[in-house]
Each structure stands twice: as C-alpha cells, then as structure tokens.
Design an enzyme around this catalytic site. Structure first.
Site, PDB file in Angstrom:
ATOM      1  N   GLU A 197      23.973  63.481  15.369  1.00 22.87           N
ATOM      2  CA  GLU A 197      22.712  64.209  15.193  1.00 22.87           C
ATOM      3  C   GLU A 197      21.743  63.461  14.302  1.00 22.87           C
ATOM      4  O   GLU A 197      22.141  62.775  13.362  1.00 22.87           O
ATOM      5  CB  GLU A 197      22.987  65.516  14.461  1.00 22.87           C
ATOM      6  CG  GLU A 197      23.713  66.527  15.276  1.00 22.87           C
ATOM      7  CD  GLU A 197      24.096  67.733  14.431  1.00 22.87           C
ATOM      8  OE1 GLU A 197      23.312  68.140  13.562  1.00 22.87           O
ATOM      9  OE2 GLU A 197      25.204  68.242  14.649  1.00 22.87           O
ATOM     10  N   CYS A 236      33.218  63.214   9.510  1.00 24.46           N
ATOM     11  CA  CYS A 236      33.291  62.808   8.104  1.00 24.46           C
ATOM     12  C   CYS A 236      34.671  63.178   7.587  1.00 24.46           C
ATOM     13  O   CYS A 236      35.234  64.187   7.989  1.00 24.46           O
ATOM     14  CB  CYS A 236      32.228  63.547   7.296  1.00 24.46           C
ATOM     15  SG  CYS A 236      32.208  63.087   5.541  1.00 24.46           S
ATOM     16  N   CYS A 294      34.333  68.480   2.596  1.00 26.93           N
ATOM     17  CA  CYS A 294      33.657  69.479   1.762  1.00 26.93           C
ATOM     18  C   CYS A 294      33.732  70.845   2.459  1.00 26.93           C
ATOM     19  O   CYS A 294      33.528  70.933   3.675  1.00 26.93           O
ATOM     20  CB  CYS A 294      32.203  69.082   1.514  1.00 26.93           C
ATOM     21  SG  CYS A 294      32.063  67.451   0.777  1.00 26.93           S
ATOM     22  N   CYS A 329      30.667  72.354   4.642  1.00 22.25           N
ATOM     23  CA  CYS A 329      29.950  71.472   5.553  1.00 22.25           C
ATOM     24  C   CYS A 329      30.529  71.476   6.963  1.00 22.25           C
ATOM     25  O   CYS A 329      31.738  71.287   7.157  1.00 22.25           O
ATOM     26  CB  CYS A 329      29.989  70.056   4.986  1.00 22.25           C
ATOM     27  SG  CYS A 329      29.212  68.851   6.068  1.00 22.25           S
ATOM     28  N   SER A 359      22.214  59.680   0.446  1.00 27.44           N
ATOM     29  CA  SER A 359      22.914  60.792  -0.192  1.00 27.44           C
ATOM     30  C   SER A 359      24.419  60.573  -0.144  1.00 27.44           C
ATOM     31  O   SER A 359      24.969  60.226   0.897  1.00 27.44           O
ATOM     32  CB  SER A 359      22.544  62.087   0.536  1.00 27.44           C
ATOM     33  OG  SER A 359      23.255  63.175  -0.001  1.00 27.44           O
ATOM     34  N   LEU A 375      25.973  66.880  -6.141  1.00 28.97           N
ATOM     35  CA  LEU A 375      26.787  67.328  -7.267  1.00 28.97           C
ATOM     36  C   LEU A 375      27.342  68.728  -6.983  1.00 28.97           C
ATOM     37  O   LEU A 375      28.538  68.952  -7.029  1.00 28.97           O
ATOM     38  CB  LEU A 375      25.935  67.296  -8.544  1.00 28.97           C
ATOM     39  CG  LEU A 375      26.693  67.466  -9.849  1.00 28.97           C
ATOM     40  CD1 LEU A 375      27.745  66.388 -10.026  1.00 28.97           C
ATOM     41  CD2 LEU A 375      25.718  67.444 -11.026  1.00 28.97           C
ATOM     42  N   ASN A 388      23.258  76.678   3.524  1.00 29.00           N
ATOM     43  CA  ASN A 388      23.170  77.042   4.938  1.00 29.00           C
ATOM     44  C   ASN A 388      24.501  77.649   5.320  1.00 29.00           C
ATOM     45  O   ASN A 388      25.520  76.985   5.192  1.00 29.00           O
ATOM     46  CB  ASN A 388      22.982  75.769   5.775  1.00 29.00           C
ATOM     47  CG  ASN A 388      21.570  75.618   6.248  1.00 29.00           C
ATOM     48  OD1 ASN A 388      20.946  76.552   6.723  1.00 29.00           O
ATOM     49  ND2 ASN A 388      21.079  74.409   6.110  1.00 29.00           N
TER      50      ASN A 388
HETATM   51  N1  SAH Z   1      27.832  62.862   3.007  1.00 27.57           N
HETATM   52  C1  SAH Z   1      26.653  62.784   2.231  1.00 27.57           C
HETATM   53  C2  SAH Z   1      25.386  62.869   3.038  1.00 27.57           C
HETATM   54  C3  SAH Z   1      25.366  63.835   4.177  1.00 27.57           C
HETATM   55  S1  SAH Z   1      25.389  65.547   3.774  1.00 27.57           S
HETATM   56  C4  SAH Z   1      26.661  63.833   1.143  1.00 27.57           C
HETATM   57  O1  SAH Z   1      27.526  64.692   1.172  1.00 27.57           O
HETATM   58  O2  SAH Z   1      25.827  63.752   0.249  1.00 27.57           O
HETATM   59  C5  SAH Z   1      23.731  65.813   3.215  1.00 27.57           C
HETATM   60  C6  SAH Z   1      23.581  66.965   2.242  1.00 27.57           C
HETATM   61  O3  SAH Z   1      23.755  68.227   2.888  1.00 27.57           O
HETATM   62  C7  SAH Z   1      24.567  66.925   1.089  1.00 27.57           C
HETATM   63  O4  SAH Z   1      23.928  67.162  -0.130  1.00 27.57           O
HETATM   64  C8  SAH Z   1      25.503  68.043   1.469  1.00 27.57           C
HETATM   65  O5  SAH Z   1      26.203  68.502   0.359  1.00 27.57           O
HETATM   66  C9  SAH Z   1      24.556  69.038   2.068  1.00 27.57           C
HETATM   67  N2  SAH Z   1      25.179  70.099   2.859  1.00 27.57           N
HETATM   68  C10 SAH Z   1      26.232  70.013   3.687  1.00 27.57           C
HETATM   69  N3  SAH Z   1      26.522  71.219   4.221  1.00 27.57           N
HETATM   70  C11 SAH Z   1      25.646  72.088   3.712  1.00 27.57           C
HETATM   71  C12 SAH Z   1      25.405  73.490   3.863  1.00 27.57           C
HETATM   72  N4  SAH Z   1      26.174  74.237   4.661  1.00 27.57           N
HETATM   73  N5  SAH Z   1      24.396  74.044   3.180  1.00 27.57           N
HETATM   74  C13 SAH Z   1      23.596  73.283   2.388  1.00 27.57           C
HETATM   75  N6  SAH Z   1      23.768  71.976   2.183  1.00 27.57           N
HETATM   76  C14 SAH Z   1      24.768  71.368   2.836  1.00 27.57           C
HETATM   77 FE1  SF4 Z   2      30.906  64.667   4.511  1.00 23.10          FE
HETATM   78 FE2  SF4 Z   2      30.868  66.382   2.491  1.00 23.10          FE
HETATM   79 FE3  SF4 Z   2      28.638  65.054   3.141  1.00 23.10          FE
HETATM   80 FE4  SF4 Z   2      29.648  66.955   4.778  1.00 23.10          FE
HETATM   81  S1  SF4 Z   2      28.799  67.236   2.712  1.00 23.10           S
HETATM   82  S2  SF4 Z   2      28.876  64.960   5.377  1.00 23.10           S
HETATM   83  S3  SF4 Z   2      31.874  66.689   4.487  1.00 23.10           S
HETATM   84  S4  SF4 Z   2      30.573  64.200   2.356  1.00 23.10           S
END
Ligand code: SAH
Ligand code: SF4
Length: 341
Positions: free
Chosen positions: A90, A110, A114, A117, A189, A213, A288
């Site tokens: 995407e 990934c 997390c 996510c 990020s 963070l 989200n």
């Molecule tokens: N892997 C990297 C970049 C991709 S995710 C990272 O984790 O930083 C991009 C951003 O979207 C990150 O800050 C992540 O924590 C956030 N994110 C992922 N799922 C989310 C959700 N359900 N609601 C809000 N932010 C989310």
């Molecule tokens: Fe990967 Fe976590 Fe970033 Fe989602 S928020 S893309 S699981 S590192």
C-alpha cells in the site's frame, strides 16, 4: 536478473560500460527510469539495439494498481499495488498545505508485531527492493498527475529492518538527475531499532527521523511493542540523542493515544521528563481502530489535556489530523482486506 531501477547512477554507468556502451547513456536511461517509463521501448533517444540489450539484461519493474480508494472528504488516495511476483503493498497520497505527500511501504508485511498495527498481523513476507519503493512514488505521481514533494516512510514495514535497501532508496529518490525530492522533505519512521538508528546517524542524512514511541514507560511499551524488550526506552532515547548530536536534525516522536493505556496524566508527565531539554517534537496520533486489537482511541478531550500537559512542561506537541477518514486509512488495512478475499 538485476532490477535496473535499483541501480544508482554510478552502478548504471558501470553496467553500461560492461555492455560496451558510452557512460553518458546512463544519464539518459536514469532519467527515463525515474520518469516512470513502462518499457525500454519508450526510451526513444536510444537505439533499438541498445533497448533490446537492456531488456535482455535487466528487469524493469512496473507495479499495477490492484485497488484504489479516494476519500470523498479530503481527496486522500490510497493505492494497493500488485508487484511482479504478485505481492501487494500500500501507499497513500495525502494533500497538505505544504505540498503532496507520499506515504510509502518498505516491506511486504512486518515482523515487529506491534499490537495495534494491521500491517504486522501476518508477519513479514519479504523486503522491498530500492526500486520497488521508488516505484510507489513514481507511479503514484504518474497515476494521480499530481507532483509529489514530500515522502514519509510510514506505510507497511519497518524501514530499519530493510536497512540497506531503504538507504539506497533515499539516495535514489533525492538524486538530482531523478525525481529529486530533497532529503529535508523526507521522514523515516521507525519502531525504534536503536543500533540501526545509530548506524543511520553516521550517514549524516538531512532526513527527519520519526520515532514511534507510543508510551513513556517500559511496562506499557513492551506490552504493545515487542521491540521494546530488545531496546528499552532508555536505550532508545540514548540512540535518538546520538542521532541528534550527530546530524543536528531534531527528532520527531510519534505518540499514539490509546484509551486508558497510553493517555494517562502520569504518562504525559513521564514523557515530558524523557524529552525535556532536548530538541524534540511530539506528534499525538489518534489511534486507528483495528478489529483484531483491543485498543481503543482516547477521547478528544483527553488528547487535548495530554497535549496541554506536555506544552506546560516545555515539550512542543501537535495533534495529527486524521486524513481519509472514510477509506481504509489505518496502516496495512487495505492489503489485509485484499489478502482475506
Ligand atoms: N514501522 C514503522 C513505520 C510504519 S508504521 C514504525 O512503526 O514507525 C507508521 C506509523 O503508524 C507508526 O508510528 C505506527 O506506530 C503507526 N500506527 C500503526 N498502526 C496504527 C494504528 N492502528 N493507529 C495509529 N497509528 C498506527
Ligand atoms: Fe511494523 Fe510496528 Fe510499524 Fe506496524 S507499527 S509497521 S508492526 S513496526
């Protein structure tokens, strides 16, 4: 076979030399590639023979639009691309006052796991090549007809878990002979792989480092982000400080507001304590909702109070506007829906 779009200008020159061609051809070819040609035959200032030689020797990646959603609210466009091997990723095109921003994926899936996510729910399938990440930018610009001026590496994937390819992508996309998006207009990020943050610092790039963070205490952070067990907060903040000291670039901290999980008053205080006296900016992100996760978004009022608590302690914080509220906006949701079909 080598993907031609993953080559730097220098590498392309060397490859052409091997084919017995003049090095200046590299400049012409590089320009065509970064203009998003769909076949070598479109390279009209090259001889037919050379075009045939290139087609024999290299792969030209051209992703197809597998799905596209346009927000009726703010015009945000979400693309699902199908790549050569059938895998999908995407990207999102967002319109801001400071220009059009492309949010791109760096991996298919990934492995960071997390809890909030959608991208990580099925683990990592594979890493994207530098050319494939570049394709997201090139073809989004081509399909939309809108000039892209900013890039955020915030789609699916952990960029620092695909370090070499992402670094090469950053060089390709900011190259003067190509699409030429300045590094100051690019944000990367990361979930916080501290070793890699320190390695990246040494590259002395002008990009913005954005650190997810999401919690200021190890107990909470480890419960939603497994990476915290390998690199706890103190270790991560040390790497971030090193990044700033080495590059002079202010860090941007992403902080997701999840009800009764990350939004408690003591957490605002603790977060301010972590960042106090350091040039930093906090981006408060409304969570989200993802069906598979029990986390819920904080109320608007709680977000506002959290922000005020940070500001009061001298930490600048903004609340991120939610774009594309009517499309599958959360990271990884579009691909996931396609996979479930
Ligand atoms: N892997 C990297 C970049 C991709 S995710 C990272 O984790 O930083 C991009 C951003 O979207 C990150 O800050 C992540 O924590 C956030 N994110 C992922 N799922 C989310 C959700 N359900 N609601 C809000 N932010 C989310
Ligand atoms: Fe990967 Fe976590 Fe970033 Fe989602 S928020 S893309 S699981 S590192």
């Amino acid at each position: 076979m080598t993907e031609i779009k993953s080559l730097t200008m220098e590498e392309l020159k060397a490859a052409l030399k091997e084919l017995g061609e003049k090095p200046f051809r590299a400049g012409q070819i590089f320009k065509w590639l970064h203009a998003g040609v769909r076949s070598f035959d479109e390279m009209s200032n090259l001889s037919k023979e050379l075009r045939a030689k290139l087609a024999e020797r290299f792969v030209l990646t051209v992703p197809e639009v597998a799905r596209k959603q346009v927000s009726q609210v703010d015009g945000t466009v979400k693309y699902l691309w199908r790549m050569r091997d059938g895998d999908c990723v995407e990207s999102v095109l967002m319109h801001y006052e400071h220009g059009n921003t492309a949010c791109v994926s760096t991996q298919v899936g990934c492995r960071m796991g997390c809890k909030f996510c959608a991208s990580g729910l099925n683990g990592l399938k594979r890493c994207l090549s530098p050319g494939e990440i570049l394709d997201e930018v090139l073809f989004m610009q081509q399909d939309s007809g809108e000039k892209i001026s900013n890039i955020v590496l915030m789609g699916t994937g952990e960029p620092l878990d695909n370090y070499d390819n992402v670094l090469k992508f950053l060089h390709l996309v900011s190259c003067a002979e190509g699409i030429n998006i300045g590094q100051r207009h690019i944000s990367l990020s990361t979930s916080g792989i501290a070793d890699k943050i320190e390695e990246l610092a040494e590259e002395k790039l002008q990009i913005t480092l954005s650190v997810s963070l999401h919690a200021p205490d190890d107990e909470t952070r480890s419960s939603i982000m497994p990476v915290n067990r390998a690199y706890p907060i103190e270790r991560l903040v040390r790497a971030c400080n090193y990044y700033f000291d080495t590059t002079g670039r202010r860090i941007s901290y992403e902080y997701m507001m999840a009800r009764d999980k990350t939004d408690r008053p003591w957490q605002a205080e603790k977060l301010a304590g972590l960042l106090r006296g350091r040039p930093a900016h906090v981006n408060l992100i409304p969570l989200n909702e993802v069906a598979e996760s029990p986390l819920r978004p904080s109320t608007r009022e709680t977000v506002r109070r959290f922000q005020a608590a940070l500001e009061k302690r001298g930490v600048t914080a903004t609340v991120r506007r939610k774009l594309g509220p009517d499309i599958d906006a959360a990271c990884g949701q579009l691909r996931r829906r396609e996979m479930q079909k």
